[in-house]
Structure formats: structure tokens, C-alpha cells
Design an enzyme around this catalytic site. Structure first.
Site, mmCIF file in Angstrom:
data_model
loop_
_atom_site.group_PDB
_atom_site.id
_atom_site.type_symbol
_atom_site.label_atom_id
_atom_site.label_comp_id
_atom_site.label_asym_id
_atom_site.label_seq_id
_atom_site.Cartn_x
_atom_site.Cartn_y
_atom_site.Cartn_z
ATOM 1 N N GLU A 164 63.395 -21.982 1.568
ATOM 2 C CA GLU A 164 62.323 -22.308 2.516
ATOM 3 C C GLU A 164 61.307 -21.178 2.686
ATOM 4 O O GLU A 164 61.190 -20.572 3.757
ATOM 5 C CB GLU A 164 62.912 -22.701 3.872
ATOM 6 C CG GLU A 164 63.691 -23.990 3.819
ATOM 7 C CD GLU A 164 64.232 -24.429 5.178
ATOM 8 O OE1 GLU A 164 64.108 -23.670 6.144
ATOM 9 O OE2 GLU A 164 64.765 -25.533 5.260
ATOM 10 N N GLU A 356 69.424 -29.384 1.760
ATOM 11 C CA GLU A 356 69.805 -29.391 3.182
ATOM 12 C C GLU A 356 69.370 -30.694 3.813
ATOM 13 O O GLU A 356 68.267 -31.184 3.544
ATOM 14 C CB GLU A 356 69.104 -28.271 3.982
ATOM 15 C CG GLU A 356 69.620 -26.898 3.753
ATOM 16 C CD GLU A 356 68.898 -25.861 4.615
ATOM 17 O OE1 GLU A 356 68.315 -26.219 5.665
ATOM 18 O OE2 GLU A 356 68.916 -24.684 4.212
#
Ligand code: IFM
Length: 472
Positions: A164, A356
Site C-alpha cells: 500500500e 487483503e
């Protein structure tokens, strides 16, 4: 159709969020999150990741839990300053050996370790030298990568470079909500952005050239995603455009990460939007950044709902206040897995893996000693059905990592948000497998065939005994 036979069912966690034992333990140095945890008011209630889930000492117990849940794979990350306290140079052998033992323990229990090189615990020593703003930062990351690859690549085959980037650069250097808590001008943010992309590319190259067994490599980005408000062609096109257009100067535009990494260029609309604030690209940079990748990893929790507006532009349809929201107040949008995967597959034409996805709720242990997190079961059931729809429509989906195996330190939110399949009592470190953990096990063991639109709890009960066997 079911998920493919070799579908990877996993769960994920990250070093800083679960390991604890920073603060000099066994030579571990500070990361920017240790620094920010000490900053008054930065993390909710003054919480820190100093102890977290004590996974550093309890990893054997935690691996037994993963095994009992029938996980095929576990996505873990390495804490850079545990392994290299100064970020470069001297290796802390004790820290490195910990990951060696963890990988061995996973493999001995039939669980494939998928290793993320960087999930936000950036060495303070390198932050003092300018961190991601320093144009040497990608070389620092390459040096660190080499150490990890040398140690673990005889056993680890699957790798992610960065987790991320939108968060650790955008939230970390632009809004300042995450460590290192900076609020820089856009030009500087994009400089850090570009350096992080270079770090990604250099790490991929090292993995390809130096891993002891063939490496499969990707990354775990996140960005703003969109799902169509209806099944009409116009709304689907609007959602596609909203997913891929660079719409603002924040770092959550999908193509701002994906196009450099997969196509070797920044998107034209982004370059136009950023203008003079766009990254300075030197000769050869895009070749370094754009390395062949084996899959598109993506962290997805929710999406915007989008329709085609009367002006022919995508229009976001707001969710009403009484819409189902998570404890984080994120909308529950199972269609995000269906559409995001499809749009990414169309554009980048690579197998996808969900790196995720999960739900935060405020779970607690009931009087019967169990954790009855029915909303998480319903959430996962819905999202996995969304993912299956994408697979059924021809999108090549390799696997799914639920976030997260354990409740853990949720960054600026401290310990408020619980995402785990396993409840952690932070005072005693007692683990209790939640009902959703047992339910996920049944999903894994049936390769998803127990998923359904009827109540997932029908005909199913959490095993009575297992939690009693977990040592506390
Ligand atoms: O806990 C985080 C994780 O570290 C990165 N992705 C989102 C999760 C939930 O907020």
C-alpha cells in the site's frame, strides 16, 4: 463453477502490527511507527505497537492456530529495522534469524509463507537521512532486499515488494495521518512516490536475479475502486473510468501506481493533473520501475458506487447513512471484489490475488468463552461470493488473503479496530479463535463450495473444543 483447484486460501498480517518486541529487543531499532507512537495524540489512546500481539515470542502457537484453520498460505512482512537497525550496512543476525525460524515453522506445518518486504515499519535511521525523499532511498531498499533474499529465498517462493504505497506515502507524507506524519507539498510527495516505485522495481530485479529458487513476485497496492450502480453498460463503463481516471492530487489513484509498474509509464491524465508537481523522471527510471510481475496483488475493503452522469462523466452515488458500515465506517460493498478484479484483469491482463480483505468490528469474548462474530462471517461470505462471480466470469483469480489472522495494532486507530479471525486479549495475550475463523476453515476445506446466499450459519457450529486446547 468453483474457485480453481489450486486456489490459495490464506490470511495476512504485518510485522509492526503483531510482533511487538521493538524498543531495542534483540537489537531491533526504531521504525517511524515507533517514533509516531511516542508522539502525543498521534495514535488513538496513546496506544503503541511496542507489544502488539507478542507474535515475536508466540509465533509457534500462532502457526498452530493457522494450521488448525487449514490455511494454505500466510502473508507476513519483515520489519526492516529489526533486521538492519541502521536500515543499511550491518545486519542484526538475531532479528534475521527470527524470520528464518518463522519461515521454517510455517513450512513444517504445511503453510506457504508469502513474504512482503515492506509494510510500513521504515527504519528511523533512514528517516533521519530524508527517508523516501532521498534519491538514494531505492538503493537502500535494494540493499535490504538483498539481505532478505539471501536468507529466505531458498524456502520462500512468493514475494510482495511494497504494501500500500498509497498509504505509506499518501497518508504518511501528504495528509500526515500515518507515520512519519509529514504534510508535504505535492511535488515532494510525488518525489517520495517515485522513489518508492524505483525501490519496488529494484527489489523485483534482485528477486529475479538472486533468489535461490524461482521467485513469483508482485506487490500489494491499494487505491480507490468503483463498482457500477447498475448492470447497465453505461454504469459499468462509468465505474471502469472512475477506477482508472486520475481524479485528484491524492495518492489513491489506481493508475498512478499500476501503470508505471505494469506499463512503464505514468498515465497522461495524471501527468496533466499534477503538471509541475509530477515526479521528475530520469532516463531509465521507467525501465527500472516496470519489471515483469507474476500477478496483480490488490488490497480491497470497499468501493465507491458509480453511475454514468447526465454529462457523460462518472458520478459517485453516495451511500445513505443507514447503509451497512463497518466499525471503521467503511461501507460494506461485496461488489468491490467482483468489479475491481474484472477491471484490473481487463487492463493489466495478469492473474489476480487479493492480498487483503476483511472486516473490523468490536468483537468480544462471550460468557461461553467464544467469539460470535456473525457479521464477519456474513461479510466474508458476501465478499467471497463477489470474488467468485468474477472468477465465474473468466477473471483469473489465484487466491485470497483474509485480513487478518489476529486482531492487531491498527496504526493510528490503535487497538480499537479488530480485524482478526482470532481474538487477542492484549492484556493476557490469550488467543480465541472466533466463529469466523472456524467458518473460514470450512470455506477453505470445501474450496469455497460452502459459500452461499443463505444464512452461512445454517447447519454449522463452531467446534466446542479447539479453543480450550490453545495455550494462553
Ligand atoms: O491494517 C491495515 C493494513 O496494515 C494495511 N491495509 C489495510 C488494513 C486495515 O486498515
Amino acid at each position: 463453477m468453483a474457485f480453481r483447484d489450486d486456489f490459495i486460501w490464506g490470511a495476512a498480517a504485518a510485522s509492526y502490527q503483531i510482533e511487538g518486541n521493538t524498543q531495542g529487543v534483540d537489537g531491533c531499532a526504531d521504525s517511524v511507527w515507533d517514533m509516531c507512537s511516542r508522539r502525543k495524540g498521534f495514535v488513538l489512546d496513546g496506544n503503541t505497537g511496542f507489544n502488539a500481539c507478542d507474535h515475536y515470542n508466540r509465533y509457534e502457537e500462532d502457526v498452530q492456530i493457522m494450521k488448525s484453520l487449514s490455511l494454505d498460505a500466510y502473508r507476513l512482512s519483515i520489519m526492516w529495522p529489526r533486521v538492519m537497525p541502521e536500515g543499511t550496512g550491518k545486519v542484526n543476525q538475531t532479528g534475521l534469524d527470527y524470520y528464518d525460524r518463522l519461515v521454517d515453522e510455517l513450512l513444517a506445518n504445511g503453510i506457504d509463507p508469502w513474504v512482503t518486504l515492506f509494510h510500513w515499519d521504515y527504519p528511523m535511521a533512514l528517516f533521519h537521512k530524508g527517508g523516501w525523499l532521498n534519491d538514494d532511498s531505492s538503493d537502500w531498499f535494494a540493499e535490504y532486499t538483498r539481505v532478505i533474499v539471501d536468507k529466505l529465498s531458498d524456502r520462500v517462493s512468493n514475494w510482495f515488494t511494497l504494501n500500500e504505497q498509497a498509504c505509506f506515502i499518501g497518508l504518511g507524507h501528504q495528509s500526515g495521518m500515518h507515520a512519519p506524519g509529514l504534510q508535504l507539498a505535492t511535488k515532494e510527495v510525488n518525489r517520495a512516490w517515485h522513489n518508492a516505485l524505483l525501490a519496488h522495481g529494484k527489489a523485483v530485479k534482485i528477486l529475479r536475479e538472486e533468489a535461490k529458487k524461482p521467485a513469483k513476485v508482485g506487490a500489494a497496492p491499494c487505491f480507490r475502486t468503483a463498482a457500477p450502480a447498475s448492470n447497465s453498460e453505461q454504469d459499468i463503463e462509468a465505474a471502469r473510468q472512475r477506477t482508472f481516471n486520475v481524479v485528484d492530487d491524492q495518492m489513491f489513484n489506481a493508475t498512478w501506481w499500476m501503470d508505471p509498474a505494469f506499463k512503464g509509464e505514468y498515465p497522461q491524465d495524471g501527468l496533466a493533473l499534477f503538471g509541475n508537481d509530477a515526479p521528475e523522471v530520469k532516463d531509465g527510471d521507467m525501465d527500472i520501475i516496470c519489471q515483469p510481475l507474476d500477478f496483480v496483488g490488490i488490497n480491497v475493503y470497499n468501493s465507491e458506487l458509480v453511475k454514468m452522469g447526465a454529462n457523460g462523466q462518472p458520478e459517485v452515488v453516495p451511500y445513505p447513512n443507514d447503509y451497512p458500515y463497518t466499525h471503521f465506517r467503511w461501507p460494506v460493498t461485496p461488489e468491490s471484489l467482483r468489479w475491481t478484479t474484472q477491471f484490473l484483469y481487463e487492463r493489466y491482463n495478469k492473474p489476480l490475488i487479493i492480498t487483503e480483505n476483511g472486516l473490523s468490528t468490536n468483537d468480544w469474548v462471550s460468557l461461553d468463552g467464544k467469539v460470535h462474530d456473525t457479521t464477519r462471517i456474513d461479510f466474508l461470505n458476501r465478499y467471497l461470493l463477489g470474488l467468485k462471480q468474477a472468477a465465474d466470469s473468466g477473471v483469473d483469480i489465484m487466491g485470497y488473503f483474509q485480513w487478518s489472522i489476529l486482531d492487531n495494532f491498527e496504526w493510528a486507530e490503535g487497538y480499537l479496530q479488530r480485524f482478526g479471525l482470532v481474538h487477542v486479549d492484549y492484556a493476557t495475550q490469550k488467543r480465541t479463535i472466533k466463529d469466523s475463523g472456524f467458518w473460514y476453515k470450512s470455506v477453505i476445506e470445501s474450496n469455497g463450495s460452502v459459500l452461499g446466499s443463505s444464512n452461512p450459519l445454517d447447519g454449522w457450529r463452531a467446534p466446542e473444543d479447539f479453543n480450550r486446547n490453545i495455550k494462553s
